[in-house]
Design a protein around this motif. Structure first.
Motif, mmCIF file in Angstrom:
data_model
loop_
_atom_site.group_PDB
_atom_site.id
_atom_site.type_symbol
_atom_site.label_atom_id
_atom_site.label_comp_id
_atom_site.label_asym_id
_atom_site.label_seq_id
_atom_site.Cartn_x
_atom_site.Cartn_y
_atom_site.Cartn_z
ATOM 1 N N LYS A 127 -0.372 13.452 -15.722
ATOM 2 C CA LYS A 127 -0.908 13.276 -16.724
ATOM 3 C C LYS A 127 -0.235 12.654 -18.103
ATOM 4 C CE LYS A 127 -4.185 17.165 -17.727
ATOM 5 N NZ LYS A 127 -3.545 19.052 -17.871
ATOM 6 N N GLU A 128 1.161 12.874 -18.117
ATOM 7 C CA GLU A 128 1.811 11.998 -19.086
ATOM 8 C C GLU A 128 2.492 11.289 -18.193
ATOM 9 O OE1 GLU A 128 3.176 14.293 -21.221
ATOM 10 O OE2 GLU A 128 1.063 15.293 -20.639
ATOM 11 N N MET A 129 2.464 10.283 -16.843
ATOM 12 C CA MET A 129 2.621 9.461 -16.783
ATOM 13 C C MET A 129 1.831 8.186 -15.683
ATOM 14 S SD MET A 129 5.421 7.618 -15.044
ATOM 15 C CE MET A 129 5.163 8.716 -13.788
ATOM 16 N N GLN A 130 1.520 7.031 -16.036
ATOM 17 C CA GLN A 130 1.018 6.663 -14.695
ATOM 18 C C GLN A 130 1.404 5.455 -13.950
ATOM 19 O OE1 GLN A 130 -2.697 5.801 -15.898
ATOM 20 N NE2 GLN A 130 -3.748 7.839 -15.827
ATOM 21 N N VAL A 131 1.461 5.487 -12.841
ATOM 22 C CA VAL A 131 2.282 4.161 -12.325
ATOM 23 C C VAL A 131 1.077 3.061 -12.300
ATOM 24 C CG1 VAL A 131 3.105 2.721 -10.390
ATOM 25 C CG2 VAL A 131 4.158 4.996 -11.085
ATOM 26 N N ASP A 132 0.592 2.085 -13.096
ATOM 27 C CA ASP A 132 -0.033 1.503 -13.332
ATOM 28 C C ASP A 132 -0.923 0.311 -12.406
ATOM 29 O OD1 ASP A 132 -1.280 2.293 -15.387
ATOM 30 O OD2 ASP A 132 -0.760 0.623 -16.450
ATOM 31 N N ALA A 133 0.691 -0.031 -12.316
ATOM 32 C CA ALA A 133 0.269 -1.611 -11.112
ATOM 33 C C ALA A 133 2.202 -1.440 -10.123
ATOM 34 C CB ALA A 133 0.059 -2.593 -11.764
ATOM 35 N N VAL A 134 1.885 -2.464 -8.766
ATOM 36 C CA VAL A 134 3.069 -2.868 -8.227
ATOM 37 C C VAL A 134 1.879 -4.076 -7.798
ATOM 38 C CG1 VAL A 134 3.899 -1.643 -5.766
ATOM 39 C CG2 VAL A 134 2.807 -0.317 -7.202
ATOM 40 N N GLU A 135 3.173 -4.949 -8.076
ATOM 41 C CA GLU A 135 2.987 -6.560 -7.727
ATOM 42 C C GLU A 135 4.892 -7.035 -6.938
ATOM 43 O OE1 GLU A 135 1.619 -8.110 -11.035
ATOM 44 O OE2 GLU A 135 -0.145 -6.747 -10.886
ATOM 45 N N LEU A 136 4.042 -7.719 -6.137
ATOM 46 C CA LEU A 136 4.833 -8.610 -5.718
ATOM 47 C C LEU A 136 4.834 -9.460 -5.751
ATOM 48 C CD1 LEU A 136 4.831 -8.279 -2.004
ATOM 49 C CD2 LEU A 136 4.614 -11.014 -2.498
ATOM 50 N N PHE A 137 6.490 -9.864 -6.269
ATOM 51 C CA PHE A 137 6.698 -11.018 -6.781
ATOM 52 C C PHE A 137 7.485 -12.146 -5.632
ATOM 53 C CE2 PHE A 137 11.280 -10.058 -8.203
ATOM 54 C CZ PHE A 137 11.340 -8.730 -8.358
ATOM 55 N N ASP A 138 8.153 -11.563 -4.828
ATOM 56 C CA ASP A 138 9.248 -12.629 -3.303
ATOM 57 C C ASP A 138 9.340 -11.810 -2.863
ATOM 58 O OD1 ASP A 138 11.029 -14.248 -3.272
ATOM 59 O OD2 ASP A 138 12.650 -13.030 -3.896
ATOM 60 N N VAL A 139 9.156 -12.480 -2.109
ATOM 61 C CA VAL A 139 9.445 -12.494 0.046
ATOM 62 C C VAL A 139 10.910 -13.398 0.449
ATOM 63 C CG1 VAL A 139 8.621 -12.933 2.057
ATOM 64 C CG2 VAL A 139 7.005 -12.051 0.116
ATOM 65 N N TYR A 140 11.650 -12.651 0.961
ATOM 66 C CA TYR A 140 12.934 -12.836 1.488
ATOM 67 C C TYR A 140 13.433 -12.373 2.618
ATOM 68 C CZ TYR A 140 17.852 -13.451 1.631
ATOM 69 O OH TYR A 140 19.252 -13.563 1.651
ATOM 70 N N GLU A 168 1.393 -0.975 0.152
ATOM 71 C CA GLU A 168 0.222 0.407 0.275
ATOM 72 C C GLU A 168 0.795 1.336 0.178
ATOM 73 O OE1 GLU A 168 -3.561 1.677 0.336
ATOM 74 O OE2 GLU A 168 -3.055 -0.494 0.210
ATOM 75 N N ALA A 169 2.426 1.660 1.156
ATOM 76 C CA ALA A 169 3.227 2.469 0.730
ATOM 77 C C ALA A 169 3.267 2.768 -0.549
ATOM 78 C CB ALA A 169 4.274 2.579 1.798
ATOM 79 N N LEU A 170 3.533 1.906 -0.993
ATOM 80 C CA LEU A 170 4.430 1.696 -1.681
ATOM 81 C C LEU A 170 3.680 2.169 -3.789
ATOM 82 C CD1 LEU A 170 7.245 1.362 -3.609
ATOM 83 C CD2 LEU A 170 6.820 -0.974 -4.670
ATOM 84 N N ALA A 171 2.676 2.309 -3.265
ATOM 85 C CA ALA A 171 1.750 2.276 -4.220
ATOM 86 C C ALA A 171 1.059 3.656 -4.294
ATOM 87 C CB ALA A 171 0.064 1.775 -3.966
ATOM 88 N N LYS A 172 1.076 4.187 -3.147
ATOM 89 C CA LYS A 172 0.760 5.533 -2.285
ATOM 90 C C LYS A 172 1.956 5.879 -3.247
ATOM 91 C CE LYS A 172 -1.925 6.531 1.778
ATOM 92 N NZ LYS A 172 -1.687 6.191 2.965
ATOM 93 N N ALA A 173 2.803 6.002 -3.210
ATOM 94 C CA ALA A 173 3.779 7.088 -3.569
ATOM 95 C C ALA A 173 4.456 6.560 -5.112
ATOM 96 C CB ALA A 173 5.395 6.195 -3.369
ATOM 97 N N GLY A 174 3.467 5.724 -6.147
ATOM 98 C CA GLY A 174 2.865 5.146 -7.438
ATOM 99 C C GLY A 174 1.909 6.709 -7.512
ATOM 100 N N LYS A 175 1.285 6.663 -6.575
ATOM 101 C CA LYS A 175 -0.284 7.644 -6.838
ATOM 102 C C LYS A 175 0.546 8.603 -7.075
ATOM 103 C CE LYS A 175 -4.611 5.961 -6.569
ATOM 104 N NZ LYS A 175 -5.195 5.383 -5.698
ATOM 105 N N ALA A 176 1.337 9.048 -6.394
ATOM 106 C CA ALA A 176 1.475 10.542 -5.833
ATOM 107 C C ALA A 176 2.603 11.043 -7.229
ATOM 108 C CB ALA A 176 2.702 10.684 -4.452
ATOM 109 N N VAL A 177 3.852 10.308 -7.483
ATOM 110 C CA VAL A 177 4.088 10.701 -8.460
ATOM 111 C C VAL A 177 3.434 9.977 -10.190
ATOM 112 C CG1 VAL A 177 6.827 9.981 -7.667
ATOM 113 C CG2 VAL A 177 5.405 7.768 -9.450
#
Lengths: 347, 811
Positions: free
Chosen positions: B747-760, B735-744
């Protein structure tokens, strides 16, 4: 130079013959046609030749190029085929059993219920729902069965503790909560909420305070139908139930009406199915449901003008029909949920 | 109710139907026949009384005798017999050649062990008279030799057990049933001839055994009449009366009591005979019971009364619980000579209440509760008096005491034959409709509309629609013509609950689960398996019937576990079950009824030739999300709790999503507690789900789907790992990362998806840390994104996350 060209073909044939891996192939390919490949070098030689020799040399180069390409592409095809083969693996024995879990089964009661709903859906009935905990008013009083009515004797009912109240089940006043003894309360609530004409089914679980035995169960299931419209007649009721019998049992099946008494219908009938269609012998008819024309008192209780509208209602027990249709002789099997029982109804 | 056909025929002398025909007729006019059986001696030809004249040893058989028997013909019959319980001079039934005994055994002239035998001496069983086959039936009364045996046992009868619906109290009597059959078959009904009549009495003067009758409880007693008969002789009833009483399963007591019982079953009017000598003060008072008053009823039980119960009392004590049962104090006994006969009318509600209160249902209370025919009260009394005078003798006193009134207004219903035809959808000419009604003694006066006068015993007929049924019953429901189903569109959908149920069922079935049906009522202990179980005392039923079904279920899991356990004993394969139903949860101080969906899976570690991945939490979670989607509910990670789990949950392997009290949806899912399972004798890992949804959530309108244009420009991807505390939930970090994505995004550029792919976890991280790696999708809205743009946005995202959250970017 001719020699060199000739030997390139030979060399290519030799080197590619044994190739099995794509990486090796790429390396070998580069040896010939890569930037530092031997063929690339020979091609570059053309610039050094005198002008008049160039066309002839060019022709030769092209010939070699074609041969080289065909050798390489054949090799690649061979490698790809092998790769594919490796991917596919050895031939399988299709008769080995699949270890995966296979399609499950729907409970026989669900199947019977769905079948009945489907039959009535075809002629325009739709499912309405209600709660299983109900208040006395909607189970009895609104259905022309006041507190001192002897008919309340016929339905021995489970009561909920007085301390409990239900946020999503509205009482009429402060009457007691019960476990509904039939699904007719759904009809009452629907008639209160929606305007006629109405054509609904109310399937669901109902409760009677019976000791469990081969034909009695603390809870069982019913489906009731209700049609409210203008000018409905007894013949319409008979027609819909004849239709139901034909759909469920076969073309020439029809029902028998026997006059009976229910507080909420007048006239009231009990309905029999022909036993022969159910594979039963010894008896001509088997009792299957109750029905009747909605009693004017019921309409008055829900604010429908009985002079303007008439209606019919019918109701039957799902377990009873399932028992007859599947030949199950003890109602308790439906609630024991033995896999050996359930899987027989898997289709 | 038991009906004797022989008895019935006294009112229907022309009735000539077989028991089968009567069965069908009664069934078709609304009286279900539950049983029909013959009693007594069946009609037998060639079976007569014989006397044993000689008894000699059979020449060729030790166990047989050779008898000469006088059977009333010129020649004695020579009969071989195997019985031993008789002697010369005994009279016995003899079946002569040509006789057919019950069971189809035909008697012929025959030879037994070389000796001719011309008939058979019979035991009771051989005649169809009970089970006694120990020896010959010795006729102790020594009837005339040659008398046909049926003359001695003329009480053969057909007993029909008829179910009477509660709207037809008039049919709790032989005359009532006879009336119905008369109407259906078009027969003439012969009512009993009665000599006594209203003019036999004076209501204000003359001799009486009573000095007064007072109704002090008019809300219970509408009408009370008392008659006096002096000088009766109490004795056993004559055989015809005993036969009637026994035929309907009662025990004959004495002539007077039997007569009142007979008339009760004849007219449906309960009557009571008092020993006049036992009425203290010679007066009868109908009053309510006093505080703590008790009475010992005829069944010799002391009954505690309530002040709402009514008594028929004398000056000193209660003699009868009104309408229910008499006391032993005023019982007619062998020494009784003077009788007071009561014929009364009580309020159904009150009698019903008392009968319930005492837990005592009698032939009398049963009829009063449902309503007796007010007009027949006098008739039945007169009939009883006739019979007492005839059978027990005595003198009828002139004065009859009457209090209250049995006068009722006659019901008249205005109806037209068209109304009947319209409601039925068919119907014959007026005349035939009228005939059906008049057959039921309904008087029809024709005019513009008909005036139908309803007999006093048909309190159930008050409205035109009631007469529609009467017409149909008598005209014949088998005559309802076939018709087409008329179906017009009503534009109504199935309730969403039904559609969701089917979608759920198909989904689960396709996943390999088998559907089960468990009871809605469960054990007290099982309710504790639900979350917030301590508050679920409210789920108790007020009147459970068995100790294992006392509470409403709060969860499907207890039932599903039982199914698992039961099946474990039979099978070794994977068990996967699902159920649909209702369960009950708390919401504030109240309960809510929820739609419930539950499933359970236990994979066995049976040997497989090919291994498959076993079920785990996340397979379950995917199913939960799917099912919620089918139900129109969005699964939200923000609503996931891992504390306050149900008691059956295995901690660290279980989650609860949503809150039934807040959003109307709650899903509980994960691994079940291993210790508890072990206590239940269930081995291995068991995963289970219970989803509760209040019905209103299902009925919510679905949000309309709206298309938004998508860009065709290729996306750019960046990977990023965040380091966080081990206990931090993945959804929060994402959620925190997605929020940052929204913030950046702009109009020209969007952060479409933030998907987890690994847990370490492990090397390179501190012990209490974990690292989650995400793949971030950047997309340009008006063109392909330049690397610089993406890189800049990516950098910004990282600094935002690190500034605004406790997470560190792993570089």
């Amino acid at each position: 130079m001719d020699e060199a060209l000739k030997s390139i073909i030979q060399e290519a044939e030799t080197k590619t013959r044994e190739l099995t891996q794509r990486a090796q192939f790429e390396a070998v390919k580069a040896e010939f046609v890569g930037p530092n490949g031997s063929f690339t070098a020979l091609r570059k030689e053309i610039g050094k030749l005198p002008k008049e020799q160039r066309p002839e040399y060019g022709k030769k180069i092209n010939g070699v190029k074609e041969s080289l390409e065909s050798i390489l592409s054949a090799t690649l095809t061979r490698i790809e085929e092998r790769e594919l083969e490796a991917k596919i693996g050895p031939a399988i024995d299709p008769t080995l059993p699949s270890p995966d879990i296979q399609m499950g089964s729907e409970h026989p009661l669900t199947q019977v219920l769905n079948r009945i709903v489907d039959i009535f859906s075809k002629v325009g009935f739709t499912v309405a729902a209600g709660t299983e905990v109900e208040s006395e008013y909607f189970c009895f009083d609104a259905l022309n069965t006041p507190a001192d009515h002897p008919a309340r004797d016929m339905q021995d009912t489970y009561y909920i503790n007085e301390e409990a109240s239900f946020q999503n089940i509205k009482q009429k006043a402060d009457e007691r909560y019960v476990l509904r003894p039939h699904t007719s309360s759904v009809q009452i609530r629907t008639m209160l909420k929606e305007k006629p004409p109405l054509k609904i089914l109310s399937p669901g679980r109902v409760f009677r305070r019976d000791t469990a035995d081969a034909t009695h169960s603390a809870n069982f299931h019913q489906i009731e139908g209700l049609l409210v419209d203008k000018n409905l007649k007894v013949t319409d009721l008979k027609a819909i139930l004849d239709y139901f019998a034909r759909e469920l049992l076969g073309k020439d099946a029809k029902v028998r009406f026997r006059p009976h008494f229910f507080p909420y219908t007048e006239p009231s009938f009990e309905v029999d199915f022909p036993a022969a269609h159910l594979g039963k012998v010894g008896k001509k008819w088997i009792e299957i449901m109750g029905c009747g024309m909605v009693d004017p008192t019921v309409f008055e209780a829900v604010g429908i003008d009985p002079n303007e509208y008439t209606g019919y209602a019918f109701g039957m027990g799902i377990e009873r029909i399932a028992m007859i249709v599947y030949g199950v002789d003890d109602i308790r099997y439906f609630y024991q949920n033995d896999q050996r029982f359930l899987e027989q109804f898997s289709r | 109710m038991l009906v004797s056909l022989d008895w019935l025929k006294t009112y229907l002398p022309d009735l000539d139907k077989t028991p089968e025909e009567l069965d069908e007729a009664l069934t078709l006019i609304g009286f279900e026949v539950e049983d029909i059986h013959e009693t007594g001696l069946p009609p037998l030809q060639n079976v007569v009384v014989g006397e044993v004249l000689e008894k000699a040893q059979h020449p060729n058989a030790d166990r047989l005798s050779l008898c000469q028997v006088d059977v009333g013909t010129s020649e004695n019959a020579s009969i071989v017999c195997g019985a031993t319980n008789y002697k010369v001079g005994d009279r016995v039934p003899v079946a002569l050649p040509g006789a057919e005994l019950p069971g189809g055994f035909v008697i012929k002239k025959t030879e037994l062990r070389g000796v001719p035998s011309a008939g058979m001496m019979c035991s009771a069983k051989e005649l169809g008279l009970g089970d006694d086959h120990a020896g010959l039936l010795i006729l102790e009364d020594r009837p005339e030799i040659g008398t046909p045996i049926n003359d001695l046992y003329s009480n053969n009868d057909t007993i029909i057990d008829v179910e009477i619906t509660p709207n037809r109290p008039d049919c709790f009597s032989h005359i009532g049933i006879a009336r119905e059959l008369a109407a259906y078959f078009g027969l003439k009904l012969k009512y009993p001839d009665i000599n006594t009549g209203g003019n036999s009495f004076s209501e204000d003067s003359g001799k009486s055994l009573l000095k007064g009758v007072t109704i002090e409880a008019p809300e219970t007693c509408l009408y009370y009449s008392g008659y006096s008969i002096e000088g009766v002789k109490i004795a056993p009833s004559p055989s015809w009366l005993r036969q009637r009483i026994e035929a309907i399963g009662l025990r004959p007591i004495n002539n007077v009591v039997d007569i009142t019982n007979f008339v009760l079953h004849e007219y449906g009017q309960p009557l009571h005979a008092f020993d006049a000598g036992k009425i203290k003060g010679q007066e009868i008072i109908i009053r309510n019971a006093t505080e703590e008053e008790t009475i010992t009823t005829l069944d010799e039980k002391e009954r505690k009364l309530q002040t709402s119960d009514t008594l028929i009392a004398d000056a000193e004590r209660g003699l009868v619980v009104a309408g229910v049962m008499g006391s032993i104090d005023a019982e007619v006994d062998d020494n009784t000579t003077d009788i007071v006969l009561e014929a009364a009318w009580f309020t159904p509600k009150k009698i019903r209440k008392t009968s319930r209160q005492l837990g005592l249902s009698t032939d009398s209370s049963y009829r009063f509760e449902r309503g007796v025919d007010p007009v027949a009260i006098d008739t039945a009394a007169y009939r009883t008096i006739d019979l007492i005078l005839e059978i027990a003798g005595g003198t009828l006193h002139e004065r009859a005491w009457k209090a209250g009134s049995n006068a009722v207004e006659t019901t008249e219903i205005e109806i037209t034959p068209d109304f009947i035809r319209e409601r039925c959808g068919f119907g014959p000419e007026d005349e035939a409709i009228k005939e059906s009604l008049t057959a039921l003694e309904i008087e029809v006066n024709e005019g513009d509309s008909w005036k139908a006068t309803i007999p006093s015993y048909r309190g159930d007929l008050t409205r035109p629609v009631d007469l529609v049924e009467e017409f149909l019953r008598i005209y014949g429901t088998d005559k309802i013509p076939e018709a087409d189903v008329e179906s017009r569109a009503f534009n109504r959908n199935h309730t969403r609950e039904w559609t969701v149920r089917n979608a759920y069922s198909q989904y689960m079935r396709n996943k390999g689960y088998a559907e089960v049906y468990n009871y809605s009522l469960i054990l007290d202990e099982e309710t504790r398996l639900a979350p917030e179980s301590d508050e679920l005392a409210l789920l108790a039923l007020k009147n459970p019937i068995s100790s294992d079904q006392t509470h409403l279920r709060p969860s499907m899991i207890p039932g599903l576990l039982n199914v698992l356990k039961r099946n474990q004993q039979h099978h070794s394969q994977t068990s996967a079950f699902y159920e649909w139903g209702r369960c009950y949860r708390k919401k504030g101080n109240e309960l809510v009824e929820c739609v419930a969906m539950g499933w359970i899976i236990q994979e066995t570690e049976a040997k497989q030739w090919l291994n498959r991945e076993p079920t785990d939490f996340f397979k379950l979670k995917a199913m939960v999300i799917d099912i919620l989607r089918l139900a129109g509910v969005k699964y939200s990670e923000n609503l996931v709790k891992t504390d306050s789990l149900p008691s059956f949950a295995q901690e660290g392997q279980f989650a609860v999503m949503g809150d039934i009290a807040k959003s109307g949806t709650q899903a509980e899912f994960g691994l079940l507690n291993l210790k508890q399972l072990k206590e239940m004798d269930i081995e291995g890992l068991v995963y289970a789900v219970n989803i509760c949804i209040t019905p209103d959530v299902l009925e919510r309108k679905e949000k309309p789907i709206k298309y938004t244009p998508y860009t065709l420009f290729p996306p750019s991807y960046k990977d990023l790992a965040l380091v966080a505390d081990k206990k931090e939930s993945a959804s929060k970090i994402r959620e925190a990362l997605a929020k940052a994505g929204k913030a950046v995004s702009n109009k020209e550029m969007q952060v479409d998806a933030v998907e987890l792919f690994d847990v370490y976890e492990g090397t390179g991280l501190e012990e209490n840390q974990k690292s989650l790696a995400f793949n971030i999708t950047f997309r340009g809205t008006s063109g392909t994104l330049k690397d610089e743009v993406v890189n800049k946005a990516f950098e910004e995202m990282q600094s935002i996350v690190e500034k605004k959250s406790p997470y560190r970017v792993r570089r």
